[in-house]
Design a protein around this motif. Structure first.
Motif: not given
Length: 95
Positions: A55-65, A77-80
């Motif tokens: 799940x992306x959070x904004x344009x710079x990071x996200x959460x890997x579940x 995470x900072x990269x997809x």
């Protein structure tokens, strides 16, 4: 066993005092092997991991579940992580 994929994640630690908040980032890796997934402090047998999502959070990071039989574990995470997720799903399909 054989290493299939690696993806960086970050552990964010916040220390709060009465005067200020300090944020520290510890860069780590999540590793996919043929028989397990490993992080710095956890090891999951491959058959215990039900799914992996992002799940992306904004344009710079996200959460890997990691969806496991023991619950859901999240990693910042900072990269997809799409390549990591694709590697996991392709490997699970062949089991």
């Amino acid at each position: 066993m054989t290493l299939l994929a690696v993806h960086p994640y970050v552990k964010i630690q916040r220390d709060v005092s009465s005067f200020k908040q300090i944020q520290r980032e510890d860069m780590r890796e999540i590793r996919l092997y043929t028989d397990r997934i490993e992080t710095k402090y956890h090891t999951f047998a491959i058959q215990d991991v039900l799914d992996i999502s992002y799940h992306a959070i904004g344009h710079k990071s996200g959460l890997l579940y990691l969806h496991t039989i023991r619950g859901i574990y999240s990693y910042h995470v900072y990269q997809t992580p799409q390549t990591f997720i694709d590697s996991f799903k392709a490997h699970r399909k062949n089991l």
